[in-house]
Scaffold this motif. Structure first.
Motif, PDB file in Angstrom:
ATOM      1  N   THR A 201      45.607  45.652  32.192  1.00  0.00           N
ATOM      2  CA  THR A 201      44.750  45.414  32.664  1.00  0.00           C
ATOM      3  C   THR A 201      45.631  43.917  33.707  1.00  0.00           C
ATOM      4  N   LEU A 202      44.627  43.490  34.494  1.00  0.00           N
ATOM      5  CA  LEU A 202      44.689  42.409  35.569  1.00  0.00           C
ATOM      6  C   LEU A 202      43.221  41.548  35.261  1.00  0.00           C
ATOM      7  N   GLY A 203      43.204  40.210  35.462  1.00  0.00           N
ATOM      8  CA  GLY A 203      41.627  39.879  36.024  1.00  0.00           C
ATOM      9  C   GLY A 203      41.968  38.784  36.489  1.00  0.00           C
ATOM     10  N   PHE A 204      41.379  37.622  37.000  1.00  0.00           N
ATOM     11  CA  PHE A 204      41.655  36.806  37.101  1.00  0.00           C
ATOM     12  C   PHE A 204      40.958  35.265  36.680  1.00  0.00           C
ATOM     13  N   VAL A 205      41.584  33.896  36.977  1.00  0.00           N
ATOM     14  CA  VAL A 205      40.672  32.627  36.086  1.00  0.00           C
ATOM     15  C   VAL A 205      40.554  32.144  37.808  1.00  0.00           C
ATOM     16  N   VAL A 206      39.048  31.309  38.241  1.00  0.00           N
ATOM     17  CA  VAL A 206      38.740  30.919  39.188  1.00  0.00           C
ATOM     18  C   VAL A 206      37.252  30.282  38.409  1.00  0.00           C
ATOM     19  N   ASP A 207      38.150  28.605  38.949  1.00  0.00           N
ATOM     20  CA  ASP A 207      37.098  27.155  38.159  1.00  0.00           C
ATOM     21  C   ASP A 207      37.083  27.627  37.373  1.00  0.00           C
ATOM     22  N   GLY A 208      38.086  27.857  36.327  1.00  0.00           N
ATOM     23  CA  GLY A 208      38.083  27.729  34.430  1.00  0.00           C
ATOM     24  C   GLY A 208      37.689  28.637  34.371  1.00  0.00           C
ATOM     25  N   SER A 209      36.749  30.166  34.890  1.00  0.00           N
ATOM     26  CA  SER A 209      35.728  30.091  34.465  1.00  0.00           C
ATOM     27  C   SER A 209      37.025  32.425  34.792  1.00  0.00           C
ATOM     28  N   PHE A 210      37.479  32.824  33.659  1.00  0.00           N
ATOM     29  CA  PHE A 210      37.316  34.537  33.518  1.00  0.00           C
ATOM     30  C   PHE A 210      36.257  35.221  34.109  1.00  0.00           C
ATOM     31  N   LEU A 211      36.912  36.103  35.156  1.00  0.00           N
ATOM     32  CA  LEU A 211      35.810  36.823  35.942  1.00  0.00           C
ATOM     33  C   LEU A 211      36.016  38.124  35.097  1.00  0.00           C
ATOM     34  N   GLY A 212      36.767  38.838  34.437  1.00  0.00           N
ATOM     35  CA  GLY A 212      37.100  39.896  33.663  1.00  0.00           C
ATOM     36  C   GLY A 212      37.838  40.125  33.802  1.00  0.00           C
ATOM     37  N   VAL A 213      37.870  41.987  33.750  1.00  0.00           N
ATOM     38  CA  VAL A 213      38.945  42.920  33.959  1.00  0.00           C
ATOM     39  C   VAL A 213      39.128  43.371  36.029  1.00  0.00           C
ATOM     40  N   ALA A 214      39.389  43.277  36.658  1.00  0.00           N
ATOM     41  CA  ALA A 214      39.646  43.610  38.184  1.00  0.00           C
ATOM     42  C   ALA A 214      40.361  45.043  37.851  1.00  0.00           C
ATOM     43  N   PHE A 215      41.075  45.384  37.796  1.00  0.00           N
ATOM     44  CA  PHE A 215      41.684  46.849  36.635  1.00  0.00           C
ATOM     45  C   PHE A 215      42.349  46.776  35.876  1.00  0.00           C
ATOM     46  N   LYS A 216      42.025  48.321  35.076  1.00  0.00           N
ATOM     47  CA  LYS A 216      42.466  48.732  33.661  1.00  0.00           C
ATOM     48  C   LYS A 216      43.418  50.047  34.405  1.00  0.00           C
ATOM     49  N   ASP A 217      43.911  50.202  33.074  1.00  0.00           N
ATOM     50  CA  ASP A 217      45.001  51.778  33.633  1.00  0.00           C
ATOM     51  C   ASP A 217      46.124  51.247  34.138  1.00  0.00           C
ATOM     52  N   LEU A 218      46.300  50.148  34.476  1.00  0.00           N
ATOM     53  CA  LEU A 218      47.916  49.780  34.173  1.00  0.00           C
ATOM     54  C   LEU A 218      48.589  50.597  33.745  1.00  0.00           C
ATOM     55  N   PRO A 219      50.109  51.727  35.098  1.00  0.00           N
ATOM     56  CA  PRO A 219      51.069  51.532  33.780  1.00  0.00           C
ATOM     57  C   PRO A 219      51.876  51.137  33.018  1.00  0.00           C
ATOM     58  N   ARG A 220      51.843  51.030  31.728  1.00  0.00           N
ATOM     59  CA  ARG A 220      52.596  50.690  29.817  1.00  0.00           C
ATOM     60  C   ARG A 220      53.698  50.830  30.544  1.00  0.00           C
ATOM     61  N   GLY A 221      54.764  49.779  29.925  1.00  0.00           N
ATOM     62  CA  GLY A 221      56.392  49.569  29.914  1.00  0.00           C
ATOM     63  C   GLY A 221      57.403  49.870  31.304  1.00  0.00           C
ATOM     64  N   VAL A 222      56.188  49.500  32.416  1.00  0.00           N
ATOM     65  CA  VAL A 222      57.134  49.475  33.353  1.00  0.00           C
ATOM     66  C   VAL A 222      57.310  47.899  33.911  1.00  0.00           C
ATOM     67  N   GLU A 223      57.996  47.357  34.586  1.00  0.00           N
ATOM     68  CA  GLU A 223      57.524  46.161  35.066  1.00  0.00           C
ATOM     69  C   GLU A 223      57.342  45.711  36.460  1.00  0.00           C
TER      70      GLU A 223
END
Length: 289
Positions: A201-223
């Motif tokens: 998963t990928l998410g972002f924090v803005v103004d000290g607030s975690f805004l949740g998951v933006a992307f899920k199901d990212l490839p595992r085990g790859v850089e």
């Protein structure tokens, strides 16, 4: 000692959070204990290799600073240009800070992650990070998420109205208020990129607030690498790796320290020395602010 500490904390916990006109606290999503500990821990040394932009994997229109932590886009017309970090990650939970001034963005200002072979230069003005299957990006001006060349909708996904109406109650919206609800939120200079390579998963924090998951199901085990793309001449973008954690649960001491700091609130962190605690625990709390 435990009873007196609890009484002290509870008596001072009220109104510990500073007031803010920011819309982002109302859009915040609860964090995992792993992420909460990272966000409340001291950052690693600034010279960490994960804080460097790549000297190789970048558009020729991005100039790299001598410290490798900042890139500046040349004033080239009709070109979309990207750069990725020098080091990626295959596992763990990791947080980077990206500093990108709003007046240095223009259109098509995208922050996200990429795989090894994401294209980093293209003709015309395009979303580059998120423009193919190798990358995932958040366009900061429009708040749109991008992957495989397609817009996946707005992020953050919750909306209570335009950013000036963020404190309004939830209620049925007319077509006019629906349009206002889609008004992009202005994103400040500092953005935290949160990549959980274990969960994909990928998410972002803005103004000290975690805004949740933006992307899920990212490839595992790859850089996977932090990446940005821009079309604005003179855009300067700075990268800093803050901290990371393995998939293991946080240590009990780290969770205890987190709980104490949360009770105190940001404004009272300088009162750690007044806590009725043994010197060793005092030192731990003060050294991890």
């Amino acid at each position: 000692m435990g009873v007196s500490l609890s009484v002290w904390l509870i008596s001072r916990a009220e109104n510990s959070r500073p007031s803010s006109s920011s819309a982002f606290p109302l859009l915040a999503v609860p964090t995992s204990s792993r992420l909460a500990v990272i966000l409340n821990s001291s950052p690693v040394a600034p010279g960490n290799g994960r804080s460097h932009w790549s000297s190789v994997h970048r558009s020729p229109h991005f100039l790299l600073s001598s410290c490798h932590q900042e890139v500046t886009r040349s004033p080239v017309e009709r070109s979309s240009d990207g750069v990725r970090a020098e080091m990626g990650v295959k596992s763990g939970l990791h947080v980077w800070e990206v500093l990108w001034k709003p007046n240095h963005r223009g259109s098509h200002a995208v922050l996200g992650i990429s795989r090894q072979n994401c294209p980093l230069q293209a003709s015309g003005y395009n979303v580059l990070v998120g423009g193919d299957l190798q990358s995932w990006g958040w366009e900061l001006k429009t708040n749109q998420l991008w992957h495989a060349g397609q817009s996946l909708g707005l992020y953050p996904r919750k909306r209570t109205g335009s950013h000036s109406e963020a404190a309004a109650d939830f209620r049925p919206m007319s077509s006019t208020s629906t349009k206002m609800a889609q008004t992009p939120l202005p994103i400040p200079e500092s953005i935290l990129l949160v990549l959980d390579a274990d969960a994909g998963t990928l998410g972002f924090v803005v103004d000290g607030s975690f805004l949740g998951v933006a992307f899920k199901d990212l490839p595992r085990g790859v850089e996977l690498f932090p990446a940005v793309s821009s079309v604005r001449g003179g855009a300067s973008i700075r990268l800093r790796y803050l901290n990371g954690a393995t998939r293991d649960p946080p240590a009990l001491m780290a969770l205890s320290g987190l709980t104490i700091r949360q009770y105190l609130g940001q404004q009272r962190h300088n009162q750690m020395h007044k806590l009725p605690l043994p010197p060793r625990l005092q030192h731990y709390l003060l050294s991890n602010q």
